[in-house]
Enzyme design. Structure first.
Site, PDB file in Angstrom:
ATOM      1  N   GLY A  20       1.040  -0.980   0.047  1.00 49.16           N
ATOM      2  CA  GLY A  20       0.123   0.086   0.084  1.00 49.16           C
ATOM      3  C   GLY A  20       1.514   1.352  -0.187  1.00 49.16           C
ATOM      4  O   GLY A  20       0.601   2.503  -0.883  1.00 49.16           O
ATOM      5  N   ARG A  24       7.459   1.955   0.889  1.00 49.73           N
ATOM      6  CA  ARG A  24       7.130   0.255   0.878  1.00 49.73           C
ATOM      7  C   ARG A  24       7.992  -0.129   0.064  1.00 49.73           C
ATOM      8  O   ARG A  24       9.113  -1.063  -0.661  1.00 49.73           O
ATOM      9  CB  ARG A  24       6.544  -0.380   1.629  1.00 49.73           C
ATOM     10  CG  ARG A  24       7.206  -1.684   1.245  1.00 49.73           C
ATOM     11  CD  ARG A  24       5.586  -2.129   2.398  1.00 49.73           C
ATOM     12  NE  ARG A  24       5.099  -1.746   3.596  1.00 49.73           N
ATOM     13  CZ  ARG A  24       3.841  -2.368   3.930  1.00 49.73           C
ATOM     14  NH1 ARG A  24       2.945  -2.874   3.370  1.00 49.73           N
ATOM     15  NH2 ARG A  24       3.591  -1.599   5.277  1.00 49.73           N
ATOM     16  N   ARG A  43       1.171  10.830  -8.626  1.00 47.78           N
ATOM     17  CA  ARG A  43       1.075  11.560  -7.649  1.00 47.78           C
ATOM     18  C   ARG A  43       1.916  10.765  -6.622  1.00 47.78           C
ATOM     19  O   ARG A  43       1.464   9.729  -5.672  1.00 47.78           O
ATOM     20  CB  ARG A  43      -0.546  10.527  -7.779  1.00 47.78           C
ATOM     21  CG  ARG A  43      -1.715  10.929  -8.630  1.00 47.78           C
ATOM     22  CD  ARG A  43      -3.162  10.533  -8.683  1.00 47.78           C
ATOM     23  NE  ARG A  43      -3.786  10.656  -9.232  1.00 47.78           N
ATOM     24  CZ  ARG A  43      -5.247  11.180  -8.441  1.00 47.78           C
ATOM     25  NH1 ARG A  43      -5.299  11.681  -6.961  1.00 47.78           N
ATOM     26  NH2 ARG A  43      -6.353  11.991  -9.566  1.00 47.78           N
ATOM     27  N   MET A 180      -7.410  -2.989   4.330  1.00 45.69           N
ATOM     28  CA  MET A 180      -7.982  -2.353   3.809  1.00 45.69           C
ATOM     29  C   MET A 180      -7.958  -3.160   2.044  1.00 45.69           C
ATOM     30  O   MET A 180      -8.504  -2.246   1.928  1.00 45.69           O
ATOM     31  CB  MET A 180      -7.181  -1.313   3.808  1.00 45.69           C
ATOM     32  CG  MET A 180      -7.680  -1.044   5.456  1.00 45.69           C
ATOM     33  SD  MET A 180      -7.853   1.105   5.650  1.00 45.69           S
ATOM     34  CE  MET A 180      -8.978   1.484   4.588  1.00 45.69           C
ATOM     35  N   GLU A 181      -7.184  -4.275   1.828  1.00 42.54           N
ATOM     36  CA  GLU A 181      -7.687  -3.916   0.271  1.00 42.54           C
ATOM     37  C   GLU A 181      -7.819  -5.399  -0.852  1.00 42.54           C
ATOM     38  O   GLU A 181      -7.858  -5.501  -1.870  1.00 42.54           O
ATOM     39  CB  GLU A 181      -5.991  -3.645  -0.338  1.00 42.54           C
ATOM     40  CG  GLU A 181      -5.943  -1.575  -0.342  1.00 42.54           C
ATOM     41  CD  GLU A 181      -5.141  -1.984   1.327  1.00 42.54           C
ATOM     42  OE1 GLU A 181      -5.473  -0.538   1.673  1.00 42.54           O
ATOM     43  OE2 GLU A 181      -4.575  -2.340   1.941  1.00 42.54           O
ATOM     44  N   ASP A 204      -0.252  -4.695  13.954  1.00 44.99           N
ATOM     45  CA  ASP A 204      -0.919  -4.418  15.494  1.00 44.99           C
ATOM     46  C   ASP A 204      -1.619  -5.894  15.735  1.00 44.99           C
ATOM     47  O   ASP A 204      -1.854  -5.846  14.510  1.00 44.99           O
ATOM     48  CB  ASP A 204      -1.199  -2.968  15.096  1.00 44.99           C
ATOM     49  CG  ASP A 204      -2.638  -2.964  14.310  1.00 44.99           C
ATOM     50  OD1 ASP A 204      -3.725  -2.849  14.606  1.00 44.99           O
ATOM     51  OD2 ASP A 204      -2.494  -3.022  12.903  1.00 44.99           O
ATOM     52  N   ARG A 217       7.067  -0.584   9.329  1.00 41.48           N
ATOM     53  CA  ARG A 217       6.258  -0.680   8.527  1.00 41.48           C
ATOM     54  C   ARG A 217       6.248  -1.018   6.647  1.00 41.48           C
ATOM     55  O   ARG A 217       6.571  -1.785   6.453  1.00 41.48           O
ATOM     56  CB  ARG A 217       5.076  -0.671   8.792  1.00 41.48           C
ATOM     57  CG  ARG A 217       3.309  -0.879  10.032  1.00 41.48           C
ATOM     58  CD  ARG A 217       2.247  -0.540  10.097  1.00 41.48           C
ATOM     59  NE  ARG A 217       2.432   0.771  10.047  1.00 41.48           N
ATOM     60  CZ  ARG A 217       2.256   1.581  11.188  1.00 41.48           C
ATOM     61  NH1 ARG A 217       2.700   1.120  11.815  1.00 41.48           N
ATOM     62  NH2 ARG A 217       1.659   2.745  10.707  1.00 41.48           N
TER      63      ARG A 217
END
Length: 232
Positions: A20, A24, A43, A180-181, A204, A217
Site C-alpha cells: 500500500g 515501502r 501521484r 483494507m485491500e 498491530d 512497517r
C-alpha cells in the site's frame, strides 16, 4: 501510459508486488531488486522494475483502500499485461494467537465494502486467492522456515470504526486479521482471469493493543517480501 501510471509498454514485469505504501515499494526495490528503475511517479505512487534471481519483477504502491488498489490493479492488468499481482501489506490481528510480525496468507477476503454489492446487484461475492500462488507461497515459506498462518481476512472500508468492539464478531467466526485491500484485488484479478495473492504481516493487534511504528512497517517486514519474491 495509462490514466494513473506513466510507464511505457514493457516497463512492468508480469509479476508485481503491491504494498500500500509507495515508500515501502521504494524500499523493496532498493533492497531486493537488481538494477531497479523507476517507471512511475504519478501521484508519488512509486513503481519500480528490476530483477530478482535473474527474473524480472516489479513493485508499486497502491495507496489505501479497495477503490485505490482496484484502480491500479485494473490498469496494470489491462494496460500492462500483468499476470501475477501479489499484495504485500500490513494487517491488524483479530486473534490472540496471531502475534505482531506473524505472516498471514489471505485465502479469502470478507469485507464491508459496498463495491461488490453494487457490482453483483446486492448478491454476495466471495473474493478468494489464486490457488496456484497460494500453494507456491506455502511451499516457499516452508523452504525458508518462515511460519505462516492462512485463512479468511477482513477487508474494511473503515480504519477508525465507530464501534471498536465490532471486530469480535468477525473474530468469533475465525477471521484472522483486518486490512483494507485484498477483497478489491482478488475481485479485479478474478474478473480479468489473472492471479492474485495477499501476503500480510501483522503490524498491530486489536486484541492486545500492541503495534509497530510507521518506519518499521515501511522497512522491516522482510519475511513477507522473501515469500512474495519467491513467486516470481
Amino acid at each position: 501510459m495509462s490514466v494513473h501510471i506513466e510507464a511505457k509498454k514493457g516497463d512492468i514485469a508480469e509479476t508485481i508486488l503491491l504494498p500500500g505504501d509507495p515508500l515501502r515499494a521504494k524500499w523493496i526495490a532498493e533492497t531486493y531488486l537488481e538494477n531497479p528503475f523507476c517507471f512511475n511517479k504519478v501521484r508519488n505512487m512509486f513503481g519500480y522494475t528490476g530483477t530478482y534471481q535473474g527474473k524480472p519483477v516489479s513493485v508499486m504502491g497502491t495507496g489505501m483502500g479497495v477503490p485505490s488498489i482496484s484502480i491500479y490493479a485494473h490498469e496494470l492488468i489491462t494496460d500492462y499485461n500483468v499476470k501475477n499481482l501479489i499484495r504485500v501489506g500490513s494487517a491488524g490481528s483479530y486473534q490472540e494467537h496471531i502475534k505482531i510480525r506473524d505472516i498471514v496468507l489471505a485465502m479469502a477476503a470478507s469485507s464491508n465494502s459496498g463495491l461488490n454489492e453494487l457490482r453483483f446487484n446486492g448478491a454476495d461475492y466471495a473474493p478468494t486467492a489464486n490457488f496456484e500462488l497460494f500453494q507456491k507461497a506455502v511451499d516457499a515459506a516452508k523452504s525458508k522456515n518462515i511460519p505462516i498462518k492462512a485463512g479468511n481476512v477482513f477487508t474494511s472500508d473503515e480504519f477508525y470504526a465507530d464501534d471498536f468492539e465490532s471486530y469480535k464478531k468477525w473474530s468469533k467466526f475465525g477471521v484472522l486479521c483486518v486490512e483494507m485491500e485484498s477483497a478489491g484485488l482478488y475481485t479485479i484479478a478474478a474478473k480479468h482471469n489473472v492471479k492474485a495473492l495477499s501476503v500480510l504481516t501483522i503490524s498491530d493487534s486489536l486484541v492486545t493493543g500492541k503495534r509497530t511504528s510507521a518506519k518499521e512497517r515501511e522497512t522491516t517486514f522482510n519475511n513477507m517480501i522473501k515469500i512474495a519474491l519467491s513467486l516470481a
